[in-house]
Enzyme design. Sequence first.
Site, mmCIF file in Angstrom:
data_model
loop_
_atom_site.group_PDB
_atom_site.id
_atom_site.type_symbol
_atom_site.label_atom_id
_atom_site.label_comp_id
_atom_site.label_asym_id
_atom_site.label_seq_id
_atom_site.Cartn_x
_atom_site.Cartn_y
_atom_site.Cartn_z
ATOM 1 N N LYS A 53 0.433 -0.871 -0.291
ATOM 2 C CA LYS A 53 -0.119 -0.029 0.093
ATOM 3 C C LYS A 53 0.848 1.521 0.091
ATOM 4 O O LYS A 53 0.341 2.310 -0.420
ATOM 5 C CB LYS A 53 -1.248 -0.233 1.688
ATOM 6 N N SER A 78 -8.683 1.375 8.994
ATOM 7 C CA SER A 78 -7.717 0.952 10.218
ATOM 8 C C SER A 78 -6.594 0.041 10.059
ATOM 9 O O SER A 78 -6.044 -0.318 10.774
ATOM 10 C CB SER A 78 -8.550 0.644 10.744
ATOM 11 N N GLU A 204 -9.788 -13.871 -3.388
ATOM 12 C CA GLU A 204 -10.412 -13.632 -2.401
ATOM 13 C C GLU A 204 -11.312 -14.565 -0.821
ATOM 14 O O GLU A 204 -11.233 -15.883 -1.324
ATOM 15 C CB GLU A 204 -11.469 -12.338 -2.666
ATOM 16 N N GLY A 208 -16.203 -13.964 1.686
ATOM 17 C CA GLY A 208 -16.196 -12.681 1.328
ATOM 18 C C GLY A 208 -16.305 -12.424 -0.430
ATOM 19 O O GLY A 208 -15.469 -11.721 -1.110
ATOM 20 N N ASP A 210 -17.429 -11.199 -3.105
ATOM 21 C CA ASP A 210 -18.092 -10.083 -3.693
ATOM 22 C C ASP A 210 -17.351 -9.721 -5.140
ATOM 23 O O ASP A 210 -17.978 -9.462 -5.810
ATOM 24 C CB ASP A 210 -18.528 -9.063 -3.672
ATOM 25 N N SER A 304 1.809 -9.845 0.129
ATOM 26 C CA SER A 304 1.274 -8.783 -0.619
ATOM 27 C C SER A 304 1.460 -7.773 1.035
ATOM 28 O O SER A 304 1.748 -6.463 0.951
ATOM 29 C CB SER A 304 -0.212 -8.177 -0.429
HETATM 30 C C1 LIG Z 1 -5.001 -3.819 0.942
HETATM 31 C C2 LIG Z 1 -4.423 -5.377 1.400
HETATM 32 C C3 LIG Z 1 -4.977 -6.378 -0.399
HETATM 33 C C4 LIG Z 1 -6.410 -6.128 -0.652
HETATM 34 O O1 LIG Z 1 -5.596 -4.989 -1.497
HETATM 35 P P1 LIG Z 1 -7.028 -4.333 -2.328
HETATM 36 O O2 LIG Z 1 -6.216 -3.253 -3.433
HETATM 37 O O3 LIG Z 1 -8.149 -3.291 -1.685
HETATM 38 O O4 LIG Z 1 -7.886 -5.307 -3.055
HETATM 39 C C5 LIG Z 1 -4.492 -7.216 0.535
HETATM 40 N N1 LIG Z 1 -3.385 -7.167 1.171
HETATM 41 C C6 LIG Z 1 -2.976 -6.518 2.219
HETATM 42 C C7 LIG Z 1 -1.268 -7.109 3.289
HETATM 43 C C8 LIG Z 1 -3.237 -5.492 2.278
HETATM 44 O O5 LIG Z 1 -2.869 -4.169 2.406
#
Ligand SMILES: *Cc1c(COP(=O)(O)O)cnc(C)c1O
Length: 320
Positions: A53, A78, A204, A208, A210, A304
């Site tokens: 992010k 959060s 996902e 959830g 969606d 991620s």
């Molecule tokens: C925000 C986040 C996601 C999901 O990312 P999106 O862009 O909302 O699909 C996945 N893994 C981590 C660690 C995140 O912080």
Amino acid sequence: MQLPTYDDVIAAAARLEGHAHRTPVLRSSTANARWGAEFFFKCENFQRMGAFKFRGAFNALSKFDATQRKGGVIAFSSGNHAQAIALSARLLSMPAVIVMPKDAPAAKVAATKGYGAEVVMYDRFTEDREALTRRLAQERGMTMIPPYDHPDVLTGQGTAVKELIEETGPLDHLFVCLGGGGLLSGSALSARALAPECKVYGVEPEAGNDGQQSFRTGKIVHIETPKTIADGAQTQHLGEYTFGIIRRDVDDIFTVTDEQLVEAMRFFAERMKMVVEPTGCLAFAGAIAAAKAIEGQRVGIVISGGNVDLSRFAALIAPQ
Ligand SMILES: *Cc1c(COP(=O)(O)O)cnc(C)c1O
């Protein structure tokens, strides 16, 4: 609505140069042997503040004009978006306000404040956070940056897969976790440009789905906040930009259970010596479940993030 393109990902990469880490791409012969494919793990758990992010937040804030910089940035979150915005604002010397629920984990509040942001609390049960954020933005002249449905955010996120494929060369399959779709849509832009034959999948939580429903019905489906250990993917719906790209550029969307996430989390900890948060395990859990379909092929996995309380991590990976 004009959808961003891979050129915007290239521009984002230039803005991130020297600010975001170029995270490692790790291999595991154990994973390759156990699941019968050749895996390339892009490790965004090693990104600044512990998740991809940072890329989207820093890219978006870098594009602020002088007036916007002076007023600063406001966001509601959060989770990792809060820390990404707070850190990026500090690096770019602008004020940041993060709107968080009163019952947000103390560690997350402390981390966000630690990066120098002002935290404004609201009551999840009686207050509308979007209305509150909009009012604060107006009163203080701040610019709001959403966690996923923004061209500069999603193209920033797309730089991770740009780096991945530049390093590995063409891949046959790419698995990416899916919440609101910022990471998946940005990744799809990069994959389509750099490896046109590569199949791109979102993964996902089963509780959830969606995104899967939206993908299959062709319109954005809204759901109640899902109950899952993947707290970064507890989104209720995709965004307009993210869905526009996902429906065009993504090949399919899979789901996994919390048990499958824990299996992937244990593997990362035991065999690759990595702390990966539950949401960060979605992509690999999805690939494991699809092992038959990817046999013998080159598979990219985006890990991620790695932000998880140690006590929670320990409880999740403890032998049953
Ligand atoms: C925000 C986040 C996601 C999901 O990312 P999106 O862009 O909302 O699909 C996945 N893994 C981590 C660690 C995140 O912080």
